[in-house]
Scaffold this motif. Structure first.
Motif, PDB file in Angstrom:
ATOM      1  N   GLY A 125     -16.683 -19.433   5.638  1.00 41.26           N
ATOM      2  CA  GLY A 125     -15.456 -19.074   6.335  1.00 41.26           C
ATOM      3  C   GLY A 125     -15.412 -19.631   7.752  1.00 41.26           C
ATOM      4  N   PRO A 126     -14.291 -19.454   8.421  1.00 43.66           N
ATOM      5  CA  PRO A 126     -14.168 -19.948   9.808  1.00 43.66           C
ATOM      6  C   PRO A 126     -15.199 -19.345  10.750  1.00 43.66           C
ATOM      7  CG  PRO A 126     -12.021 -19.327   8.914  1.00 43.66           C
ATOM      8  CD  PRO A 126     -13.042 -18.863   7.929  1.00 43.66           C
ATOM      9  N   GLU A 127     -15.559 -18.067  10.492  1.00 46.89           N
ATOM     10  CA  GLU A 127     -16.543 -17.453  11.387  1.00 46.89           C
ATOM     11  C   GLU A 127     -17.911 -18.097  11.237  1.00 46.89           C
ATOM     12  OE1 GLU A 127     -16.479 -15.283   7.505  1.00 46.89           O
ATOM     13  OE2 GLU A 127     -14.996 -15.984   8.934  1.00 46.89           O
ATOM     14  N   VAL A 128     -18.259 -18.557  10.010  1.00 43.35           N
ATOM     15  CA  VAL A 128     -19.544 -19.223   9.809  1.00 43.35           C
ATOM     16  C   VAL A 128     -19.501 -20.628  10.434  1.00 43.35           C
ATOM     17  CG1 VAL A 128     -21.244 -19.953   8.108  1.00 43.35           C
ATOM     18  CG2 VAL A 128     -19.886 -17.910   7.692  1.00 43.35           C
ATOM     19  N   ILE A 129     -18.353 -21.281  10.319  1.00 47.09           N
ATOM     20  CA  ILE A 129     -18.200 -22.601  10.958  1.00 47.09           C
ATOM     21  C   ILE A 129     -18.407 -22.468  12.455  1.00 47.09           C
ATOM     22  CG2 ILE A 129     -16.536 -24.429  11.461  1.00 47.09           C
ATOM     23  CD1 ILE A 129     -15.368 -24.037   8.706  1.00 47.09           C
ATOM     24  N   GLN A 130     -17.814 -21.439  13.062  1.00 42.85           N
ATOM     25  CA  GLN A 130     -17.979 -21.249  14.498  1.00 42.85           C
ATOM     26  C   GLN A 130     -19.433 -20.937  14.851  1.00 42.85           C
ATOM     27  OE1 GLN A 130     -16.411 -17.754  16.267  1.00 42.85           O
ATOM     28  NE2 GLN A 130     -15.843 -18.762  18.160  1.00 42.85           N
ATOM     29  N   ALA A 131     -20.118 -20.180  13.968  1.00 40.65           N
ATOM     30  CA  ALA A 131     -21.509 -19.821  14.259  1.00 40.65           C
ATOM     31  C   ALA A 131     -22.403 -21.054  14.305  1.00 40.65           C
ATOM     32  CB  ALA A 131     -22.012 -18.831  13.211  1.00 40.65           C
ATOM     33  N   TYR A 132     -22.161 -22.042  13.460  1.00 44.31           N
ATOM     34  CA  TYR A 132     -23.008 -23.229  13.413  1.00 44.31           C
ATOM     35  C   TYR A 132     -22.541 -24.321  14.364  1.00 44.31           C
ATOM     36  CZ  TYR A 132     -25.836 -21.633   9.504  1.00 44.31           C
ATOM     37  OH  TYR A 132     -26.725 -20.947   8.726  1.00 44.31           O
ATOM     38  N   SER A 133     -21.337 -24.165  14.902  1.00 40.20           N
ATOM     39  CA  SER A 133     -20.828 -25.191  15.789  1.00 40.20           C
ATOM     40  C   SER A 133     -21.645 -25.239  17.066  1.00 40.20           C
ATOM     41  CB  SER A 133     -19.353 -24.909  16.108  1.00 40.20           C
ATOM     42  OG  SER A 133     -18.858 -25.844  17.009  1.00 40.20           O
ATOM     43  N   VAL A1468     -18.749  -8.125  18.636  1.00 42.81           N
ATOM     44  CA  VAL A1468     -18.678  -9.081  17.528  1.00 42.81           C
ATOM     45  C   VAL A1468     -19.600 -10.274  17.769  1.00 42.81           C
ATOM     46  CG1 VAL A1468     -17.150 -10.670  16.301  1.00 42.81           C
ATOM     47  CG2 VAL A1468     -16.369  -8.374  16.850  1.00 42.81           C
ATOM     48  N   THR A1469     -19.567 -10.822  18.995  1.00 41.61           N
ATOM     49  CA  THR A1469     -20.386 -11.999  19.289  1.00 41.61           C
ATOM     50  C   THR A1469     -21.871 -11.685  19.156  1.00 41.61           C
ATOM     51  OG1 THR A1469     -18.673 -12.771  20.809  1.00 41.61           O
ATOM     52  CG2 THR A1469     -20.849 -13.773  20.993  1.00 41.61           C
ATOM     53  N   SER A1470     -22.300 -10.566  19.712  1.00 44.34           N
ATOM     54  CA  SER A1470     -23.720 -10.220  19.651  1.00 44.34           C
ATOM     55  C   SER A1470     -24.151  -9.918  18.230  1.00 44.34           C
ATOM     56  CB  SER A1470     -23.999  -9.020  20.560  1.00 44.34           C
ATOM     57  OG  SER A1470     -23.161  -7.932  20.222  1.00 44.34           O
ATOM     58  N   PHE A1471     -23.296  -9.238  17.452  1.00 49.36           N
ATOM     59  CA  PHE A1471     -23.673  -8.929  16.067  1.00 49.36           C
ATOM     60  C   PHE A1471     -23.778 -10.198  15.229  1.00 49.36           C
ATOM     61  CE2 PHE A1471     -22.339  -8.066  11.683  1.00 49.36           C
ATOM     62  CZ  PHE A1471     -23.330  -7.175  11.303  1.00 49.36           C
ATOM     63  N   ASN A1472     -22.799 -11.082  15.342  1.00 49.75           N
ATOM     64  CA  ASN A1472     -22.849 -12.329  14.573  1.00 49.75           C
ATOM     65  C   ASN A1472     -24.047 -13.177  14.966  1.00 49.75           C
ATOM     66  OD1 ASN A1472     -20.542 -11.594  13.247  1.00 49.75           O
ATOM     67  ND2 ASN A1472     -19.171 -12.924  14.384  1.00 49.75           N
ATOM     68  N   LEU A1584     -20.062 -11.891   5.394  1.00 49.94           N
ATOM     69  CA  LEU A1584     -21.332 -12.026   6.101  1.00 49.94           C
ATOM     70  C   LEU A1584     -21.154 -11.768   7.595  1.00 49.94           C
ATOM     71  CD1 LEU A1584     -24.310 -12.778   6.194  1.00 49.94           C
ATOM     72  CD2 LEU A1584     -23.644 -15.183   6.396  1.00 49.94           C
ATOM     73  N   LEU A1585     -20.170 -12.397   8.198  1.00 52.61           N
ATOM     74  CA  LEU A1585     -19.952 -12.273   9.633  1.00 52.61           C
ATOM     75  C   LEU A1585     -18.644 -11.554   9.903  1.00 52.61           C
ATOM     76  CD1 LEU A1585     -20.990 -15.856  10.819  1.00 52.61           C
ATOM     77  CD2 LEU A1585     -22.388 -13.805  10.765  1.00 52.61           C
ATOM     78  N   LEU A1586     -18.573 -10.908  11.027  1.00 51.90           N
ATOM     79  CA  LEU A1586     -17.309 -10.322  11.470  1.00 51.90           C
ATOM     80  C   LEU A1586     -16.384 -11.431  11.944  1.00 51.90           C
ATOM     81  CD1 LEU A1586     -18.675  -7.306  13.541  1.00 51.90           C
ATOM     82  CD2 LEU A1586     -17.995  -7.319  11.146  1.00 51.90           C
ATOM     83  N   SER A1587     -15.108 -11.135  11.917  1.00 55.84           N
ATOM     84  CA  SER A1587     -14.138 -12.128  12.398  1.00 55.84           C
ATOM     85  C   SER A1587     -14.467 -12.473  13.834  1.00 55.84           C
ATOM     86  CB  SER A1587     -12.716 -11.569  12.306  1.00 55.84           C
ATOM     87  OG  SER A1587     -12.390 -11.297  10.967  1.00 55.84           O
ATOM     88  N   PRO A1588     -14.746 -13.736  14.108  1.00 52.19           N
ATOM     89  CA  PRO A1588     -15.257 -14.074  15.447  1.00 52.19           C
ATOM     90  C   PRO A1588     -14.199 -13.912  16.512  1.00 52.19           C
ATOM     91  CG  PRO A1588     -14.833 -16.055  14.174  1.00 52.19           C
ATOM     92  CD  PRO A1588     -14.611 -14.899  13.240  1.00 52.19           C
TER      93      PRO A1588
END
Length: 1628
Positions: A125-133, A1468-1472, A1584-1588
């Protein structure tokens, strides 16, 4: 150390047929003679295995010994390169454990292994894309996006082309992986982009070319994918997609190259398999009318080309072909194919389906086709060819000789081949045309993408190694391509390995690895398989048998014995030894597939088609065929980079494409009789493959190996034997073998010293660590532990170890730690024993003390008993004697008392008799005297009553006579009238005195205002002339005089006010007297009414008197009303728009007009008059004058006035007693002149008031007054109101536009944390201006405008209404922009702080930890490297925001909105981040994070925001999960109960990523599998991740307009805005 490798308890691996490898454990080690060692193993099934070996064999690692198993801590490692024992079973076991934990990705050095889950997983999802960016590879869990980010970063940094190779067998997930990689690349913004976020969260944020790139996936899947026995969406072709970037880098285009489309699937599908998806989509999704026109049906079994797979082949479970058809149509439209062109494509597909239904009827030696066959009619009509000719050349063939042309008949089988070859040719042309159209749409807006591109990322989705029971031309081509790719892969891995050794400058020798060049030579050599196949294919008499004979003749030589073999059984096949395994190929049909030609007659027929679209397809497809010997097109071409005009050369190679047809048709059409050498499919594929390899050789390659875990496509089922075969086929094990040949394990000096410092005494390592001598320390450890120097090498920054060395070091470390633990236990046991002995000794002494105390107590008790007995005897004897004495005494006293009582009774009896006698005598005498007194009183009363009756009769006669007299009434009336006239005159006199006092009061106020203005001027001069001391002293003395004068004026004002109060008291007293007299008249009137009857004259007199009394009452009521007005101003009527508190009373001079024409009702203010005014008259009675004054006062008391206009000459402002001494006309003219001076007004407002403003510092302890905060808004609104008042509408529009533009530019000029204070300050002021406009709009809707009679120009109501609406909208937009500006800067600042402060900082002493290193150094050197930010930084930022919002009077709704968004960002940021980190999440980290969260909770509660803690609930429960026990399934159930907000996937990820602390047992794989089993398939709520939370600010919800009670004229003294200050003074 060799003897320690297979010590008791060591776990190893043994091969197994069912499970590939099975674990076993060493149960005994027996040393015999001659260095013989007997090893006894017991596997997991209880079977005992005995191996005899020697210590030398163990040291040398001779074959026959079982490979060692890794410790449990490493069995779920996410990188196979980190395994201590890098062997085949350990690799397989690690992948199986991770797959059981639902971790489908695993690194193996530079390779990413992806195991197909056969289930939808929420990892893309977009939140996973942002996490790896923008994250480096290795920071987070292995993922496709990590490889894509690595490629993107390398391309942007080095400017070099990148290629991601996705390989694997059918069903392994190659196509899906390639799609997700493309989605990631299209979603990531360039590093230097001005966009707010690093990633795009929807297609709306993507560019047109990015959407088109993503749209190619459904198109190519529909036309090139099909269902097979191994995969429901198998790609039946290879493709290489180049995504082109410019120098920024941004996507400018793309191009696609395809390889080896499986044509045979068009005409034949094995059981349970399907044709290409597009056919089924067309039949299911076409509308009814179009379906009828095309002759299609939803029942696909009616078509021969679609029913060969059987009834179980379609539909695919979970796939809606109709919905997929609509998605395909949308994708075609996205890439620029019109709807008309799309239906032309579908018409061609329908022709192929009907072509397959053409029935060929066999006869003895020939065959025929019925002319009336409906399938033939539809097929030829849609193809646009002549039906008779097509029918003829399908069952006939023409042989051309030198002299003539011979036409022969074909049998049914041959005719079917011809029919199918036409279908395959047309579909292949259509597929090539489609690819060409897609490439054309991806070439950029002007088709110049290739020229603009400077770098690229290629995604190669290539078929993996294939081995079936029957292998033909397709498998041979696929395996040939994989041989070439494997050779490139091996050389790439070898190159990286050697470069690492050279970089570290270690002693090394070249690593030998198996090169598959002999196999490639056998395939593509001069006399290789492809060359012989092409030669045989060109011979008219060539056959499969002759081809096999040539193969055996040319290749069965000793040089090729290890590569080419002849099978033992059968004469129709040959075997090639590939790098993965031996594959046997059948030669039946091999030549025909290599030729794959269409008869010339059919080619000529199709070339003359009447279908214009088919002509376009043929021209595009045949025109794309490249000559085999064409030069390589990928020559370097300079292109302009995106910056600075510098030029750089970038190689954007064309990877080539396979030709769709093995026929030079275009040339054949031009020269029918020419002899042409036709290219074969093998030669075309070889040329395109060589071009592809050339492209790969000049790019940086990244590898993704997709693994299919089982053939049944069951989710999360793992077949070890099948996976092991794929690992061998994809080259992963070869990579491991290359690594094991050198030094596979590498540790930095710091990590090694941190891990193994305890292997040497503390006297050695402690001083070396304190001096930071890490290399000598590591060398010392290695010398003391490893005897063989060849087992390790010291590099510049790392230590390199041979395979298994780390396991040996781990064994030594474990032994050392166990020995140290034993010492600790020994000392602990001693301490416990000593503690127990001391405790027993103390208890014994205590018991002895207690016993001695008991004995002493017993002795004391005996002594007390004897003493008590003696005392008791004494007391008893004393009691007996005393009792006898008391008895004698009582007897004597009783006798005496009785004797005395008899004497007393006798005396009492005598005295009672004497008293009774005296009483009787006195009573008798009293009766006689009372009787005489009553008679006398009766006689006296009678005489008095007679006398009084006579006097009363005389008085009654006199009163009756007097009552009948009229003159008496007149006398009373005259007295009352005189009294009323006297009172009226007194009231008039008092009224005149009050008016005089009011005029004096106004004069005093004007004087005060004049003195105040003079005082301000003097104060300004005093500040500007501070350097002149004498002048300043003179001004100070003058100021003192002014203050004295002001005090004198204030005193006079107080005296006047006191006099007015006295007058009011006198008036009140007079009113009370009038009221009392009126009451007396009423009582007399009642007395007269109760009197005797009156005559007619008396009645008329009484009526006159009543009228006069009524007149007096009316005068009394008027006096009361006037008194109410003179005592205080009545409250104004409530406004329908705002509360009464918003309005203030304003009096208008008596000379103002009270009634206005109806035509001007919208342009002027309206008044609520209490009555109609009487015309003035010279001669008026006192009562009329009173009523006139009352009505005037009521008329001047208007309705609630607007802020825009208040019903007076000047704006309704709080002036603090200031007034201008000049007349109305002079003030108005000066105000207009000041407002028309645009230059000075703009300079004061834009420069002085906005840009040069010194914003008050925020403070919650010493709040500034509201006027000191909102004075800019008040002054701007004041100027605007005055402009509207005097008709300067256009000037006010220009003024407000400049003000809003300046405010926005000023606020946006601040960056970072500096933008907070000015942003909040101007947000509050702009909202104040917005509230002022809302008040003006509300009054405008009620018809109240700011018009003025002496305006500069005529007031235009339409312009005013338009301006109010525009300004309201613009102020709302400005408020929105200001909020977003400073809020975005705040979120950027806070976003940088969250991870270091909340996750990485360690503020809690005693629980500090590190990510695998640094604990020892921190402990000894106390040099813990703190993160860039701490929790104090976050709390300081939140406190700064809170103080600013409160100090600047921001609404509570805005405060709640701000902190809700910021706290959500933190949570959200710290949890992700915590969820995605690897080797980080331990229970110690949880303690640190818990402490940090507690500080945030305390902050929220102390600031009355307890609901803010809800945003940390996910993080709070994740921390609880880390701290809870995770050893049994019952513990997992407790975790699910406690962490109820976490989804099963989040819990599974936290357990998988759990970082084991020292001496802590790792989570067993069985428990991790239990956790993974709780994850449900296709659960849309299981994310898996919360909406970033991005840097984008949520929509601003503006608060309600404020209650504007008036405009302040406060101007700070430090502001140098004399022009604006003068205007404010005039308005005041």
């Amino acid at each position: 150390m060799a003897e320690n490798i297979y010590s008791k308890g060591t776990r190893v691996w043994f091969e197994d047929k069912e499970h590939a490898w099975i674990s076993a454990e060493v149960t005994s080690v027996t040393k015999g003679n001659d260095d013989v060692i007997k090893l006894v193993f017991v596997d997991d099934r209880g079977k005992e295995i005995v191996i005899n070996t020697t210590a030398k064999d163990i040291r040398d690692g001779k074959g026959g010994l079982p490979p060692l198993r890794n410790p449990p801590l490493l069995e779920t490692a996410d990188d196979l390169a980190t395994l201590s024992h890098l062997n085949e079973p350990s690799v397989l076991h690690t992948i199986r454990n991770r797959y059981g934990q639902h971790s489908i990705y695993t690194y193996s050095g530079i390779v990413l292994i992806a195991v197909n889950p056969f289930q939808r997983v929420t990892l893309y999802g977009p939140e996973v894309i942002q996490a790896y960016s923008a994250r480096k590879r290795g920071e987070l869990e292995p993922h496709l996006f990590a490889i894509a980010e690595d490629a993107y970063t390398a391309m942007a940094k080095e400017g070099m082309g990148q290629t991601i190779i996705v390989s694997g067998e059918s069903g392994a997930g190659k196509t899906e992986s390639a799609k997700f990689i493309m989605r990631y690349i299209a979603s990531v913004n360039p590093p230097g982009s001005t966009t707010k976020s690093r990633t795009k969260f929807s297609l709306d944020e993507s560019s047109e070319i990015e959407r088109q790139i993503l749209a190619t996936n459904p198109i190519l899947e529909s036309f090139g994918n099909a269902k097979t026995t191994r995969n429901d969406n198998s790609s039946r072709f290879g493709k290489y997609i180049q995504i082109l970037f410019d120098g920024k880098p941004e996507i400018v285009g793309a191009r696609i190259r395809t390889y080896l489309l499986e044509r045979s699937r068009i005409v034949f599908q094995p059981t349970t398999e399907r044709n290409y998806h597009i056919f089924y989509q067309l039949c299911a999704g076409a509308p009814l009318k179009e379906r009828k026109d095309l002759g299609l049906d939803t029942d696909v079994t009616k078509f021969h080309y679609l029913r060969q797979g059987g009834p179980t082949s379609t539909p695919i479970v979970g796939v809606d072909d109709a919905e997929e058809f609509r998605a395909t149509q949308q994708a075609l439209s996205t890439v620029g194919i019109s709807v008309e062109k799309q239906w032309a494509v579908f018409r061609l597909l329908a022709a192929l389906l009907h072509l397959g239904n053409v029935k060929i009827t066999p006869t003895r030696s020939e065959c025929s086709i019925d002319e009336a066959d409906p399938a033939l009619i539809l097929a030829t009509r849609f193809l646009g060819v002549n039906m008779a000719e097509f029918r003829k050349w399908t069952v006939k063939k023409q042989i051309t000789t030198r002299s003539e042309k011979i036409v022969t008949s074909l049998n049914a089988g041959q005719a079917t081949v011809v029919r199918d070859s036409v279908a395959k040719f047309v579909y292949a042309c259509l597929f090539e045309w489609l690819v060409a159209i897609v490439n054309e749409s991806l070439a950029g807006e002007h088709g110049d993408a290739a020229e603009r591109a400077e770098m690229f990322i290629g995604v190669l989705d290539i078929y993996g190694f294939e081995h079936f029971q029957k292998n033909s031309f397709e498998q041979f081509s696929i395996n040939y391509a994989n041989e070439k790719l494997q050779q490139e892969f091996n050389s790439h891995v070898f190159k990286l390995e050697q470069e690492e050794y050279m970089k570290e400058q270690i002693n090394w020798t070249f690593i030998d690895f198996s090169d598959n060049q002999p196999c490639i030579d056998v395939i593509e050599g001069k006399l290789g398989v492809l060359a012989l196949l092409d030669e045989e294919s060109r011979l008219p008499s060539g056959s499969d048998a002759s081809f096999l004979q040539k193969l055996n003749t040319q290749l069965l030589k000793p040089a090729n014995k290890n590569v080419f073999k002849k099978p033992r059984f059968g004469n129709s096949s040959f075997t090639i030894v590939h790098y993965a395994l031996d594959v046997t190929y059948e030669v039946d049909g091999l030549l025909e597939k290599n030729r794959d030609t269409v008869p010339d007659e059919h080619m000529t027929l199709i070339a003359t088609t009447k279908n214009p679209f088919l002509k376009e397809v043929l021209e595009a497809a045949l025109g794309s065929v490249k000559a085999i010997d064409a030069p390589h097109p990928g020559s370097p071409s300079p292109s302009d980079s995106g910056s600075g005009g510098s030029r750089r050369s970038s190689l954007i190679p064309d990877p080539g494409r396979s030709a769709l047809v093995a026929s030079s048709t275009s040339s054949n059409l031009k020269k029918p009789g020419a002899a042409i050498r036709k290219p074969t499919q093998g030669s075309i594929f070889k040329a395109s493959l060589n071009t592809l390899m050339d492209t790969l050789s000049i790019t940086n390659v990244h590898y993704i190996r997709c693994i299919k875990p089982n053939d049944a496509k069951k989710p999360w089922e793992f077949n070890p034997s099948q996976v092991l075969g794929q690992l061998r086929a994809c080259g992963v094990l070869e990579t491991i073998r290359i690594s094991c040949a050198g030094y596979p394990s590498r540790w930095t000096y710091e990590e090694f010293a941190e891990r193994y410092y305890m292997l040497v005494p503390s006297s050695d390592w402690q001083p070396m660590i304190q001096r930071l001598e890490l290399k000598p320390l590591c060398s010392l450890i290695l010398e003391r532990t490893i005897n063989d120097p060849d087992k390790y090498q010291n590099g510049l920054t790392k230590i390199f170890f041979r395979a298994g060395m780390l396991a040996a070091l781990e064994s030594l470390r474990s032994e050392k730690l166990n020995a140290l633990a034993t010492i600790i236990q020994k000392n602990m046991h001693r301490r416990m024993a000593m503690k127990r002995y001391n405790k027993l000794r103390a208890a014994t002494i205590q018991i002895q003390t207690w016993w001695r105390a008991i004995m002493a107590k017993r002795l004391v008790e005996s002594m007390r008993r004897d003493h008590a007995a003696k005392l008791l005897q004494t007391q008893i004897r004393s009691f007996m004697q005393r009792s006898l004495f008391l008895q004698v005494r009582r007897s004597v006293i009783m006798f005496q008392s009785r004797l005395r009582g008899a004497q007393a009774r006798r005396v009492y009896k005598e005295s009672r008799f004497l008293y009774a006698t005296v009483l009787l005598q006195s009573l008798f005498r009293g009766i006689l005297y009372r009787r005489i007194y009553r008679g006398n009183v009766k006689h006296m009363i009678y005489l008095q009553s007679c006398v009084r009756r006579r006097l009363a009769k005389k008085q009654l006669k006199l009163l009756r006579a007097e009552a009948r007299s009229v003159s008496k009434f007149k006398e009373i009336s005259y007295r009352l009238e005189n009294k009323v006239v006297e009172l009226t005159q007194t009231l008039q006199k008092r009224t005149e005195e009050k008016k005089t006092l009011q005029s004096q009061l106004a004069e005093l106020e004007q004087q005060i205002q004049q003195w105040a203005s003079k005082y301000e001027e003097a104060d300004a001069k005093a500040k500007s002339l501070q350097t002149a001391l004498q002048t300043a002293e003179a001004e100070l003395s003058r100021r003192d005089e002014l203050l004295k004068a002001k005090a004198d004026v204030e005193r006079r004002l107080e005296d006047a006010t006191a006099k007015a109060a006295e007058k009011e008291a006198t008036i009140q007293k007079l009113m009370d007297e009038i009221t009392a007299q009126a009451a007396q008249l009423q009582s007399q009137e009642k007395a007269f009414a109760n009197g005797p009857l009156r005559n007619s004259e008396d009645i008329s007199v009484i009526t006159t008197l009543k009228n006069e009394v009524s007149s007096l009452r009316e005068q009394l009521n008027r006096a009361n009303a006037y008194n109410a007005l003179t005592r205080g101003v009545r409250d104004p009527p409530s406004s329908p728009t705002f509360a009464p508190a918003l309005r203030s009373e304003a009096n208008q001079p008596h000379g103002a007009t009270l009634a206005l024409p109806l035509a001007n009702s919208h342009h002027q203010r309206r008044h609520s008059s209490a009555g109609v005014l009487l015309n003035p008259a010279e001669h008026r009675t006192s009562s009329d004058e009173l009523m006139l004054d009352v009505k005037k006062s009521q008329a001047f008391n208007h309705r609630a006035a607007s802020v825009a206009f208040d019903g007076d000459d000047s704006l309704r402002v709080r002036t603090n007693g200031l007034a201008d001494a000049r007349g109305y006309d002079d003030v108005a003219e000066e105000k207009i002149r000041l407002m028309q001076d645009i230059k000075r007004l703009d300079e004061d407002v834009l420069t002085g008031l906005i840009r040069g403003l010194k914003i008050p510092a925020p403070s919650t302890t010493n709040l500034a007054a509201m006027k000191e905060i909102l004075f800019p808004a008040n002054l701007i609104s004041l100027v605007t109101n005055e402009m509207w008042k005097y008709g300067l509408i256009s000037e006010s529009e220009r003024f407000l536009a400049n003000v809003m533009e300046t405010i926005q530019a000023h606020v946006m000029s601040f960056n970072g944390e500096d933008a907070i204070i000015p942003g909040i300050f101007w947000l509050s002021n702009v909202h104040e201006m917005f509230s002022f406009i809302c008040v003006a709009e509300s009054d405008m809707l009620q018809g109240i405008g700011p018009g003025e009679e002496n305006a500069v120009r005529e007031f235009d109501w339409d312009d005013y209404a338009r301006l109010v609406a525009v300004v309201k909208h613009d102020l709302g937009s400005l408020e929105y922009n200001i909020y977003h500006t400073w809020m975005q800067e705040t979120k950027k600042r806070l976003g940088k702080m969250v991870i270091p402060a909340l996750i990485e900082s360690q503020s809690l002493p005693g629980f500090t930890t590190s990510d695998g290193g640094g604990r020892l150094f921190n402990r000894l050197l106390n040099s813990n490297t703190q993160p860039a930010y701490s929790m104090d930084d976050i709390l300081n930022l939140l406190n700064k925001l809170w103080k600013s919002l409160k100090s600047y009077y921001t609404e509570e709704s805005v405060i709640q909105q701000v902190f809700t968004e910021l706290l959500k960002l933190i949570g959200v940021t710290s949890f992700n981040d915590l969820l995605m980190r690897r080797n980080f999440s331990s229970w110690k980290r949880a303690m640190q994070i818990q402490y940090n969260i507690t500080r945030l909770h305390e902050w929220c509660k102390s600031h009355d925001m307890p609901e803010g803690t809800l945003h940390f609930e996910h993080l709070q429960q994740a921390i609880k999960l880390l701290q809870l026990k995770k050893a049994t399934p019952a513990d997992i159930e407790i975790i699910y109960d406690v962490c109820w907000m976490l989804s099963p996937m989040q819990i599974q990820r936290m357990c998988t990523n759990y970082y084991v602390a020292e001496y802590e047992s790792p989570i067993s794989p069985e428990i991790l599998r239990v956790v993974a089993s709780r994850v449900q398939a296709n659960d849309r709520n299981d994310h898996l991740l919360l909406s970033p939370e991005t840097e984008d600010v949520s929509p601003f919800e503006p608060p309600y307009p404020r209650e504007v009670s008036g405009l302040e004229t406060y101007v700070p003294a430090y502001l140098n805005i004399s022009h604006l200050r003068r205007l404010a003074a005039l308005v005041a």
